[in-house]
Design a protein around this motif. Structure first.
Motif, PDB file in Angstrom:
ATOM      1  N   ALA A 136       0.827  -1.210   0.000  1.00  0.00           N
ATOM      2  CA  ALA A 136       0.000   0.000   0.000  1.00  0.00           C
ATOM      3  C   ALA A 136       0.861   1.261   0.000  1.00  0.00           C
ATOM      4  N   MET A 137       1.992   1.227   0.702  1.00  0.00           N
ATOM      5  CA  MET A 137       2.902   2.381   0.720  1.00  0.00           C
ATOM      6  C   MET A 137       3.458   2.646  -0.681  1.00  0.00           C
ATOM      7  N   ILE A 138       3.902   1.580  -1.330  1.00  0.00           N
ATOM      8  CA  ILE A 138       4.484   1.739  -2.660  1.00  0.00           C
ATOM      9  C   ILE A 138       3.414   2.180  -3.659  1.00  0.00           C
ATOM     10  N   TYR A 139       2.217   1.627  -3.522  1.00  0.00           N
ATOM     11  CA  TYR A 139       1.109   2.036  -4.389  1.00  0.00           C
ATOM     12  C   TYR A 139       0.784   3.520  -4.183  1.00  0.00           C
ATOM     13  N   ALA A 140       0.889   3.982  -2.944  1.00  0.00           N
ATOM     14  CA  ALA A 140       0.566   5.378  -2.628  1.00  0.00           C
ATOM     15  C   ALA A 140       1.525   6.346  -3.316  1.00  0.00           C
ATOM     16  N   ILE A 141       2.789   5.944  -3.506  1.00  0.00           N
ATOM     17  CA  ILE A 141       3.757   6.871  -4.120  1.00  0.00           C
ATOM     18  C   ILE A 141       3.914   6.639  -5.623  1.00  0.00           C
ATOM     19  N   SER A 142       3.488   5.455  -6.101  1.00  0.00           N
ATOM     20  CA  SER A 142       3.698   5.125  -7.508  1.00  0.00           C
ATOM     21  C   SER A 142       2.417   5.054  -8.324  1.00  0.00           C
ATOM     22  N   GLY A 143       1.300   4.722  -7.665  1.00  0.00           N
ATOM     23  CA  GLY A 143       0.050   4.503  -8.368  1.00  0.00           C
ATOM     24  C   GLY A 143       0.030   3.198  -9.142  1.00  0.00           C
ATOM     25  N   SER A 144       1.047   2.358  -8.923  1.00  0.00           N
ATOM     26  CA  SER A 144       1.176   1.094  -9.649  1.00  0.00           C
ATOM     27  C   SER A 144       0.897  -0.094  -8.729  1.00  0.00           C
ATOM     28  N   ILE A 145      -0.132  -0.869  -9.047  1.00  0.00           N
ATOM     29  CA  ILE A 145      -0.432  -2.078  -8.281  1.00  0.00           C
ATOM     30  C   ILE A 145       0.692  -3.094  -8.437  1.00  0.00           C
ATOM     31  N   ILE A 146       1.253  -3.198  -9.639  1.00  0.00           N
ATOM     32  CA  ILE A 146       2.329  -4.162  -9.890  1.00  0.00           C
ATOM     33  C   ILE A 146       3.536  -3.861  -9.002  1.00  0.00           C
ATOM     34  N   GLU A 147       3.943  -2.603  -8.940  1.00  0.00           N
ATOM     35  CA  GLU A 147       5.077  -2.232  -8.089  1.00  0.00           C
ATOM     36  C   GLU A 147       4.777  -2.546  -6.625  1.00  0.00           C
ATOM     37  N   GLY A 148       3.534  -2.261  -6.215  1.00  0.00           N
ATOM     38  CA  GLY A 148       3.152  -2.555  -4.837  1.00  0.00           C
ATOM     39  C   GLY A 148       3.269  -4.032  -4.527  1.00  0.00           C
ATOM     40  N   LEU A 149       2.812  -4.882  -5.447  1.00  0.00           N
ATOM     41  CA  LEU A 149       2.872  -6.329  -5.236  1.00  0.00           C
ATOM     42  C   LEU A 149       4.312  -6.837  -5.247  1.00  0.00           C
ATOM     43  N   ILE A 150       5.157  -6.243  -6.085  1.00  0.00           N
ATOM     44  CA  ILE A 150       6.577  -6.617  -6.083  1.00  0.00           C
ATOM     45  C   ILE A 150       7.199  -6.302  -4.726  1.00  0.00           C
ATOM     46  N   GLY A 151       6.864  -5.126  -4.184  1.00  0.00           N
ATOM     47  CA  GLY A 151       7.355  -4.760  -2.858  1.00  0.00           C
ATOM     48  C   GLY A 151       6.894  -5.736  -1.799  1.00  0.00           C
ATOM     49  N   ALA A 152       5.630  -6.170  -1.880  1.00  0.00           N
ATOM     50  CA  ALA A 152       5.091  -7.130  -0.907  1.00  0.00           C
ATOM     51  C   ALA A 152       5.818  -8.466  -1.001  1.00  0.00           C
ATOM     52  N   VAL A 153       6.114  -8.911  -2.225  1.00  0.00           N
ATOM     53  CA  VAL A 153       6.825 -10.178  -2.418  1.00  0.00           C
ATOM     54  C   VAL A 153       8.234 -10.095  -1.829  1.00  0.00           C
ATOM     55  N   ILE A 154       8.901  -8.972  -2.063  1.00  0.00           N
ATOM     56  CA  ILE A 154      10.247  -8.796  -1.497  1.00  0.00           C
ATOM     57  C   ILE A 154      10.186  -8.862   0.026  1.00  0.00           C
ATOM     58  N   PHE A 155       9.204  -8.172   0.599  1.00  0.00           N
ATOM     59  CA  PHE A 155       9.039  -8.171   2.061  1.00  0.00           C
ATOM     60  C   PHE A 155       8.803  -9.600   2.561  1.00  0.00           C
ATOM     61  N   GLN A 156       7.945 -10.344   1.866  1.00  0.00           N
ATOM     62  CA  GLN A 156       7.640 -11.710   2.285  1.00  0.00           C
ATOM     63  C   GLN A 156       8.872 -12.602   2.214  1.00  0.00           C
ATOM     64  N   ILE A 157       9.635 -12.484   1.150  1.00  0.00           N
ATOM     65  CA  ILE A 157      10.843 -13.306   1.004  1.00  0.00           C
ATOM     66  C   ILE A 157      11.824 -13.028   2.134  1.00  0.00           C
ATOM     67  N   VAL A 158      12.000 -11.756   2.458  1.00  0.00           N
ATOM     68  CA  VAL A 158      12.889 -11.393   3.575  1.00  0.00           C
ATOM     69  C   VAL A 158      12.375 -12.012   4.875  1.00  0.00           C
ATOM     70  N   CYS A 159      11.059 -11.934   5.098  1.00  0.00           N
ATOM     71  CA  CYS A 159      10.463 -12.499   6.315  1.00  0.00           C
ATOM     72  C   CYS A 159      10.726 -14.009   6.404  1.00  0.00           C
ATOM     73  N   LEU A 160      10.527 -14.715   5.296  1.00  0.00           N
ATOM     74  CA  LEU A 160      10.703 -16.166   5.298  1.00  0.00           C
ATOM     75  C   LEU A 160      12.168 -16.561   5.501  1.00  0.00           C
ATOM     76  N   LYS A 161      13.082 -15.816   4.896  1.00  0.00           N
ATOM     77  CA  LYS A 161      14.501 -16.129   5.056  1.00  0.00           C
ATOM     78  C   LYS A 161      14.965 -15.866   6.479  1.00  0.00           C
ATOM     79  N   ILE A 162      14.492 -14.787   7.074  1.00  0.00           N
ATOM     80  CA  ILE A 162      14.847 -14.500   8.473  1.00  0.00           C
ATOM     81  C   ILE A 162      14.197 -15.528   9.393  1.00  0.00           C
TER      82      ILE A 162
END
Length: 419
Positions: A136-162
């Motif tokens: 939602a943060m990335i969508y708020a600054i970019s207006g792009s749903i795709i960019e927002g979802l990419i950011g969410a995936v990156i966050f999730q991957i970091v969470c799973l690796k940690i």
């Protein structure tokens, strides 16, 4: 689309006490358990989480007013209000990207399990709101749903690796074998593990020790966790300007938290272990001998007395930090009760050493205050777009939990370079 979003929101509104048992039941069936056994496991875990969240509510309902009392006594004037994680999550789920997060998150987890890039099967679906927030943060600054979802995936991957990285510590120190923690707020403080390791190499400082066993050995019966809770709770009451009756009341509440939380976690493990064993057997038959962790809410780590002790000490420290740190604008309030969640990895790395945990926790919370201040403008814009009722007298809002989340901030700042 709106109907789908509403359906997801309705499911999430049921909370972890319903979502987790349902997830565990279906996992049990998937891994070959008989329906009755799978249902019992899910039901037991549901009962345990009801108990855990009742104890968490006890913590929150007592710490919130106490924190407000400390703030009032200090006469703090800060223009960014910490609204806490419940309000933060509602703002996240109101975003246009929210409908995609749960199915996408489940798909990414399955892909990573199949490709052996994670060992964590994260059933903590309720906490996917952290992924939604960065989207939602990335969508708020970019207006792009795709960019927002990419950011969410990156966050999730970091969470799973940690989660994978810290699972051995969760097993050994917290005595939760087969469990990992991928909760977004908790993993953001994982860098504190390195600070603990550095601290424990400093001559003199490395010998500063105060863990529950040491305290109990030194003070006898008065060093037991129930008395530690009573003492720390009463101290917070005094710092908040409470009268004698209220001081005793908050002291008793914190004593109850210290005693009840470990017992709730034991009930949870009673329900989880059969599913965990079935998962290992099922995966071994199909993929060879392989270690798999069940990803759970960080609330299961609150059963250790060092976590609550560290958090209670850090509550007044956080309020003082907010006052004295130059450049900070966040008034801590809503997320003060989430401190046990964010410091759990630090306490585990320190092996329950409360002194080292408080030192490192202080450093990490100071960082969180600055990060939360930095993202306050976009946080406030998201709230306005979600028709969120702003706290009276506040110019902007943010939170220690997700606004002050280091992983969230790094991903947000990387995307903001392009917008």
């Amino acid at each position: 689309m709106q109907g789908f979003v509403d359906a997801i929101q309705g499911f999430l509104d049921l909370g972890a006490t319903v979502i987790l048992p349902v997830a565990i039941f279906f996992l049990g069936l998937l891994f070959g358990q008989k329906p009755g056994k799978a249902f019992r496991s899910g039901l037991t875990i549901g009962v345990a989480f009801v108990g855990i969240f009742l104890v968490v509510d006890l913590l929150v309902n007592n710490l919130g007013p106490a924190a407000q009392g400390m703030v009032d006594r200090l006469g703090v004037e800060l223009n960014v209000i910490d609204i806490g994680w419940p309000a933060s999550s509602s703002i996240a789920w109101a975003s246009a990207v929210a409908a995609f997060i749960i199915p996408l998150g489940l798909l990414i987890n399955v892909i990573m399990l199949v490709t052996k890039t994670t060992k964590t099967m994260n059933v903590d679906i309720w906490n996917f709101w952290h992924y939604t927030f960065i989207a939602a943060m990335i969508y708020a600054i970019s207006g792009s749903i795709i960019e927002g979802l990419i950011g969410a995936v990156i966050f999730q991957i970091v969470c799973l690796k940690i989660a994978d990285w810290t699972a051995p510590m969760v097993s050994e120190f917290y005595e939760l074998p087969g469990v990992s923690i991928a909760t977004g707020s908790t993993i953001s403080y994982a860098p504190g593990i390195f600070l603990v390791q550095g601290l424990q190499k400093i001559p003199g400082v490395k010998n500063w020790n105060a863990d529950p066993n040491t305290i109990q050995h030194r003070f006898g019966v008065f060093g037991e966790s129930i008395f530690i809770g009573l003492f720390l709770g009463a101290t917070i009451g005094i710092l908040s300007g409470y009268g004698a009756g209220e001081v005793i009341e908050i002291g008793m509440a914190m004593a109850a938290v210290m005693v009840l939380m470990p017992r709730m976690v034991k009930i949870l493990m009673e329900g989880l272990m059969p599913v965990s064993e079935s998962a290992r057997e099922w995966l071994s038959k199909r993929f060879g001998e392989r270690e798999i962790y069940i990803g759970l809410d960080a609330a299961v780590l609150l059963g250790h007395p060092s976590v609550i002790s560290t958090a209670l000490i850090l509550v007044p420290i956080t309020v003082v930090l907010a006052v004295i740190l130059p450049g900070n604008s966040l008034l801590p309030f809503g997320d003060l009760a989430t401190i046990p969640f964010v410091v759990a990895f630090i306490v585990g790395a320190a092996r329950g050493n409360i002194v080292h945990s408080v030192i490192v926790g202080t450093i990490m919370i100071a960082l969180s205050l600055y990060l939360a201040t930095d993202v306050a403008p976009v946080f406030t814009d998201m709230a306005n777009n979600a028709d969120f009722n702003m706290p009276e007298g506040s110019a902007q809002i943010s939170s220690i939990d997700q606004g002050g989340n280091l992983v969230n901030w790094i991903i947000y700042r990387i995307f903001s370079i392009f917008h």
